[in-house]
Design a protein around this motif. Structure first.
Motif, PDB file in Angstrom:
ATOM      1  N   GLY A 103       7.462   4.045 -17.359  1.00  0.00           N
ATOM      2  CA  GLY A 103       6.432   3.142 -16.858  1.00  0.00           C
ATOM      3  C   GLY A 103       6.295   3.186 -15.352  1.00  0.00           C
ATOM      4  N   GLU A 104       7.427   3.222 -14.657  1.00  0.00           N
ATOM      5  CA  GLU A 104       7.389   3.291 -13.193  1.00  0.00           C
ATOM      6  C   GLU A 104       6.778   4.609 -12.724  1.00  0.00           C
ATOM      7  OE1 GLU A 104      11.447   2.544 -12.086  1.00  0.00           O
ATOM      8  OE2 GLU A 104      11.222   0.378 -12.342  1.00  0.00           O
ATOM      9  N   ASN A 105       7.104   5.697 -13.402  1.00  0.00           N
ATOM     10  CA  ASN A 105       6.535   6.996 -13.041  1.00  0.00           C
ATOM     11  C   ASN A 105       5.021   7.005 -13.236  1.00  0.00           C
ATOM     12  OD1 ASN A 105       9.060   7.996 -12.386  1.00  0.00           O
ATOM     13  ND2 ASN A 105       9.335   9.078 -14.311  1.00  0.00           N
ATOM     14  N   ILE A 106       4.569   6.471 -14.355  1.00  0.00           N
ATOM     15  CA  ILE A 106       3.125   6.421 -14.612  1.00  0.00           C
ATOM     16  C   ILE A 106       2.443   5.527 -13.580  1.00  0.00           C
ATOM     17  CG2 ILE A 106       1.352   5.636 -16.242  1.00  0.00           C
ATOM     18  CD1 ILE A 106       3.255   6.617 -18.496  1.00  0.00           C
ATOM     19  N   TRP A 107       3.032   4.377 -13.298  1.00  0.00           N
ATOM     20  CA  TRP A 107       2.454   3.458 -12.300  1.00  0.00           C
ATOM     21  C   TRP A 107       2.305   4.164 -10.952  1.00  0.00           C
ATOM     22  CZ3 TRP A 107       4.314   1.662  -7.638  1.00  0.00           C
ATOM     23  CH2 TRP A 107       3.578   0.632  -7.044  1.00  0.00           C
ATOM     24  N   ARG A 108       3.380   4.832 -10.503  1.00  0.00           N
ATOM     25  CA  ARG A 108       3.371   5.511  -9.207  1.00  0.00           C
ATOM     26  C   ARG A 108       2.316   6.612  -9.167  1.00  0.00           C
ATOM     27  NH1 ARG A 108       5.835   9.918  -8.616  1.00  0.00           N
ATOM     28  NH2 ARG A 108       7.420   9.498 -10.188  1.00  0.00           N
ATOM     29  N   LEU A 109       2.253   7.433 -10.204  1.00  0.00           N
ATOM     30  CA  LEU A 109       1.276   8.528 -10.227  1.00  0.00           C
ATOM     31  C   LEU A 109      -0.156   7.998 -10.310  1.00  0.00           C
ATOM     32  CD1 LEU A 109       3.304  10.874 -12.565  1.00  0.00           C
ATOM     33  CD2 LEU A 109       2.682  11.363 -10.186  1.00  0.00           C
ATOM     34  N   ARG A 110      -0.352   6.917 -11.055  1.00  0.00           N
ATOM     35  CA  ARG A 110      -1.685   6.312 -11.158  1.00  0.00           C
ATOM     36  C   ARG A 110      -2.111   5.766  -9.801  1.00  0.00           C
ATOM     37  NH1 ARG A 110      -3.350   1.254 -11.555  1.00  0.00           N
ATOM     38  NH2 ARG A 110      -1.337   0.372 -12.133  1.00  0.00           N
ATOM     39  N   LYS A 111      -1.214   5.061  -9.128  1.00  0.00           N
ATOM     40  CA  LYS A 111      -1.527   4.513  -7.806  1.00  0.00           C
ATOM     41  C   LYS A 111      -1.814   5.626  -6.807  1.00  0.00           C
ATOM     42  CE  LYS A 111      -1.271   0.055  -8.209  1.00  0.00           C
ATOM     43  NZ  LYS A 111      -2.420  -0.796  -7.865  1.00  0.00           N
ATOM     44  N   ASN A 112      -1.009   6.696  -6.857  1.00  0.00           N
ATOM     45  CA  ASN A 112      -1.232   7.834  -5.959  1.00  0.00           C
ATOM     46  C   ASN A 112      -2.596   8.471  -6.193  1.00  0.00           C
ATOM     47  OD1 ASN A 112       1.251   7.505  -4.747  1.00  0.00           O
ATOM     48  ND2 ASN A 112       2.243   9.130  -5.909  1.00  0.00           N
ATOM     49  N   ALA A 113      -3.069   8.420  -7.430  1.00  0.00           N
ATOM     50  CA  ALA A 113      -4.387   8.968  -7.760  1.00  0.00           C
ATOM     51  C   ALA A 113      -5.506   8.006  -7.369  1.00  0.00           C
ATOM     52  CB  ALA A 113      -4.466   9.273  -9.253  1.00  0.00           C
ATOM     53  N   GLY A 114      -5.143   6.766  -7.019  1.00  0.00           N
ATOM     54  CA  GLY A 114      -6.143   5.773  -6.640  1.00  0.00           C
ATOM     55  C   GLY A 114      -6.886   5.186  -7.825  1.00  0.00           C
ATOM     56  N   TRP A 115      -6.260   5.216  -8.998  1.00  0.00           N
ATOM     57  CA  TRP A 115      -6.907   4.730 -10.222  1.00  0.00           C
ATOM     58  C   TRP A 115      -6.413   3.348 -10.615  1.00  0.00           C
ATOM     59  CZ3 TRP A 115      -6.943   9.154 -14.402  1.00  0.00           C
ATOM     60  CH2 TRP A 115      -7.762  10.188 -13.958  1.00  0.00           C
ATOM     61  N   SER A 116      -7.296   2.599 -11.247  1.00  0.00           N
ATOM     62  CA  SER A 116      -6.910   1.339 -11.880  1.00  0.00           C
ATOM     63  C   SER A 116      -6.358   1.664 -13.267  1.00  0.00           C
ATOM     64  CB  SER A 116      -8.125   0.425 -12.017  1.00  0.00           C
ATOM     65  OG  SER A 116      -9.047   0.990 -12.943  1.00  0.00           O
ATOM     66  N   GLN A 117      -5.739   0.681 -13.891  1.00  0.00           N
ATOM     67  CA  GLN A 117      -5.282   0.878 -15.270  1.00  0.00           C
ATOM     68  C   GLN A 117      -6.464   1.189 -16.176  1.00  0.00           C
ATOM     69  OE1 GLN A 117      -3.106  -2.663 -16.327  1.00  0.00           O
ATOM     70  NE2 GLN A 117      -1.213  -1.912 -15.400  1.00  0.00           N
ATOM     71  N   GLU A 118      -7.565   0.531 -15.941  1.00  0.00           N
ATOM     72  CA  GLU A 118      -8.752   0.757 -16.756  1.00  0.00           C
ATOM     73  C   GLU A 118      -9.264   2.194 -16.613  1.00  0.00           C
ATOM     74  OE1 GLU A 118     -13.139  -1.224 -17.537  1.00  0.00           O
ATOM     75  OE2 GLU A 118     -11.653  -2.309 -16.361  1.00  0.00           O
ATOM     76  N   GLU A 119      -9.268   2.709 -15.399  1.00  0.00           N
ATOM     77  CA  GLU A 119      -9.723   4.085 -15.183  1.00  0.00           C
ATOM     78  C   GLU A 119      -8.799   5.091 -15.867  1.00  0.00           C
ATOM     79  OE1 GLU A 119     -11.980   3.885 -10.902  1.00  0.00           O
ATOM     80  OE2 GLU A 119      -9.802   3.608 -10.924  1.00  0.00           O
ATOM     81  N   LEU A 120      -7.491   4.873 -15.770  1.00  0.00           N
ATOM     82  CA  LEU A 120      -6.556   5.764 -16.448  1.00  0.00           C
ATOM     83  C   LEU A 120      -6.731   5.672 -17.959  1.00  0.00           C
ATOM     84  CD1 LEU A 120      -4.230   7.730 -16.632  1.00  0.00           C
ATOM     85  CD2 LEU A 120      -2.646   5.789 -16.364  1.00  0.00           C
ATOM     86  N   ALA A 121      -6.847   4.461 -18.467  1.00  0.00           N
ATOM     87  CA  ALA A 121      -7.018   4.276 -19.908  1.00  0.00           C
ATOM     88  C   ALA A 121      -8.250   5.022 -20.413  1.00  0.00           C
ATOM     89  CB  ALA A 121      -7.116   2.787 -20.235  1.00  0.00           C
ATOM     90  N   GLU A 122      -9.345   4.902 -19.696  1.00  0.00           N
ATOM     91  CA  GLU A 122     -10.574   5.583 -20.095  1.00  0.00           C
ATOM     92  C   GLU A 122     -10.404   7.100 -20.051  1.00  0.00           C
ATOM     93  OE1 GLU A 122     -15.090   6.008 -18.445  1.00  0.00           O
ATOM     94  OE2 GLU A 122     -14.199   4.002 -18.448  1.00  0.00           O
TER      95      GLU A 122
END
Length: 72
Positions: A10-29
């Motif tokens: 979870g921490e790895n996904i959170w960090r990579l998502r934040k680095n990509a500048g994405w919201s949870q909704e954007e990643l989910a989509e």
């Protein structure tokens, strides 16, 4: 003491998502999953299937091994 692998994932996904500048909704989509499921994964609450790990990695433009880094 070993950390819960779900927490590390979870921490790895959170960090990579934040680095990509994405919201949870954007990643989910981008990976065809629900936003609340992504949130639960990032909080270490879900035991994620290999298929979903691969889909999340693809969406983030990383390898599945990047998502499980630090899990032993």
């Amino acid at each position: 003491m070993n950390r819960d692998p779900k927490t590390t994932l979870g921490e790895n996904i959170w960090r990579l998502r934040k680095n990509a500048g994405w919201s949870q909704e954007e990643l989910a989509e981008a990976c065809g999953l629900h936003r609340t499921y992504i949130g639960a994964i990032e909080r270490g609450e879900r035991n994620v299937s290999l298929q979903n790990i691969v889909e999340i990695a693809r969406a983030l433009g990383v390898t599945a091994s990047d998502l499980v880094e630090g899990i032993s």
